[in-house]
Design an enzyme around this catalytic site. Structure first.
Site, PDB file in Angstrom:
ATOM      1  N   LYS A  42       0.848  -1.210   0.000  1.00  0.00           N
ATOM      2  CA  LYS A  42       0.000   0.000   0.000  1.00  0.00           C
ATOM      3  C   LYS A  42       0.877   1.252   0.000  1.00  0.00           C
ATOM      4  O   LYS A  42       0.629   2.198  -0.741  1.00  0.00           O
ATOM      5  CB  LYS A  42      -0.919   0.004   1.233  1.00  0.00           C
TER       6      LYS A  42
ATOM      7  N   GLN B 235      -4.784  -1.263   9.667  1.00  0.00           N
ATOM      8  CA  GLN B 235      -4.756  -2.604   9.071  1.00  0.00           C
ATOM      9  C   GLN B 235      -5.399  -3.624  10.027  1.00  0.00           C
ATOM     10  O   GLN B 235      -5.039  -3.705  11.197  1.00  0.00           O
ATOM     11  CB  GLN B 235      -3.292  -2.991   8.772  1.00  0.00           C
TER      12      GLN B 235
ATOM     13  N   ASP C   9     -11.133   3.202   3.917  1.00  0.00           N
ATOM     14  CA  ASP C   9     -11.503   1.787   3.850  1.00  0.00           C
ATOM     15  C   ASP C   9     -13.030   1.625   3.774  1.00  0.00           C
ATOM     16  O   ASP C   9     -13.532   0.546   3.446  1.00  0.00           O
ATOM     17  CB  ASP C   9     -11.010   1.077   5.124  1.00  0.00           C
TER      18      ASP C   9
END
Ligand code: NAD
Length: 296
Positions: free
Chosen positions: A54, A98, A121
């Protein structure tokens, strides 16, 4: 019939390129780069790999990438305080914590603390609510990537029968909402669904997000259906090797389907590309810089 292969890798590269092309205009107007901060707690090897890719992809798109790695024994309070600090930092457009998190930390509490306007997200309940009610918000990256692939292949999805297998908050539920938003007739199947093959056989569009290697067989598929395989399963390939397979038995299903995503190289590469897209959108919204609706 042999299905057309939906090349997610190529589509994702194109999307990343379109995002990168829009960054200089943002920088010229806002006087700063769009910024994504990724927080990793602990050293789970798979998560570390995701977080590194990422970071690399964010920089390659001309955006500012920060990765904060915290020890595995970080307390929930410390993580929440970090998230609040990032919420208040005007140079941070996107915050991604995460998952999974270590056991002492409540994931829902962390997700709920992220500013919904920085929640690239799309997991915050406010963004889930926005998606469910047709308002602008952030949509989880993997299902949005699946929708982009489907629309690129099929064009208008209106009136199609779609079956989503899996009901997680990350993939199945938002995928179903997105398809409903495209006026599909949507069925959500899950572990308690009776006669799953018969349910799937109705579908013009099948989305498999289960996490069971090659579970979906050719005789479950209506001839010509579009099959999107979200599953990522590592299986034994003999001689002490492993390989990645999806939730769909690709070799046999590709004989019946009209179009299908491979694993790897289908949905997988879309997730990071959509994350970059969401970060660019967040940056424009946070700075009040207009971005054409269909720019990306
Ligand atoms: P999850 O474990 O949270 O959800 C799985 C869902 O499958 C559940 O809703 C469950 O009801 C359903 N299910 C389980 N067994 C079933 C059965 N026998 N029949 C019908 N339904 C069944 O998983 P998730 O996070 O939604 O991920 C699903 C898969 O997608 C996993 O393989 C994951 O690795 C993969 N994934 C890929 C990406 C990506 O490509 N970037 C992103 C997220 C998840």
């Amino acid at each position: 019939m042999s299905a057309a292969i939906i090349d997610g890798k190529a589509f994702a590269e194109g999307l990343r390129g379109r995002v990168a092309d829009l960054v200089p205009d943002f920088v010229a107007t806002a006087g700063r780069q769009p910024g994504l901060t990724v927080v990793l707690v602990g050293e789970d090897p798979a998560s570390s790999v995701y977080v590194r890719s990422k970071g690399k992809a964010t920089e390659a798109a001309g955006m500012k990438s920060d990765t904060i790695i915290l020890p595995a024994d970080t307390s929930e309070d410390d993580l929440l305080n970090l998230v609040r600090k990032l919420n208040a930092d005007a140079t941070v457009d996107g915050i991604l914590v995460q998952l999974p998190l270590p056991r002492q930390i409540n994931e829902n509490a962390v997700i709920a603390t992220i500013d919904p306007n920085k929640d690239v997200d799309g997991f915050h309940p406010v963004n889930a609510g926005r998606l469910a009610t047709g308002l602008h918000g952030f949509v989880p990256c993997t299902p949005l990537g699946c929708l982009m692939l489907l629309k690129d292949r099929l064009g208008d999805l209106s009136g199609k029968d779609a079956v989503v297998i899996g009901r997680s908050n990350i993939v199945g539920k938002p995928m179903a909402q997105l398809l409903l938003g495209e006026s599909c007739t949507v069925t959500i199947a899950h572990s308690k669904t009776k006669d799953l093959p018969a349910v799937v056989r109705r579908a013009d569009i099948v989305i498999a997000a289960v996490g069971r290697p090659e579970m979906i067989k050719a005789d479950w598929i209506k001839p010509g259906a579009a099959v999107i395989d979200v599953g990522i399963n590592r299986i034994d390939a003999g001689e002490r090797k492993t390989k990645l397979v999806g939730d769909v038995a690709f070799d046999e299903v590709s004989q019946v389907a009209g179009a299908i995503t491979p694993v790897p190289g289908g949905v997988g590469p879309m997730t990071i590309a959509v994350l970059l897209r969401n970060t660019l959108v967040a940056a424009h919204r946070n700075e009040g810089v207009p971005l054409a609706k269909d720019a990306i």
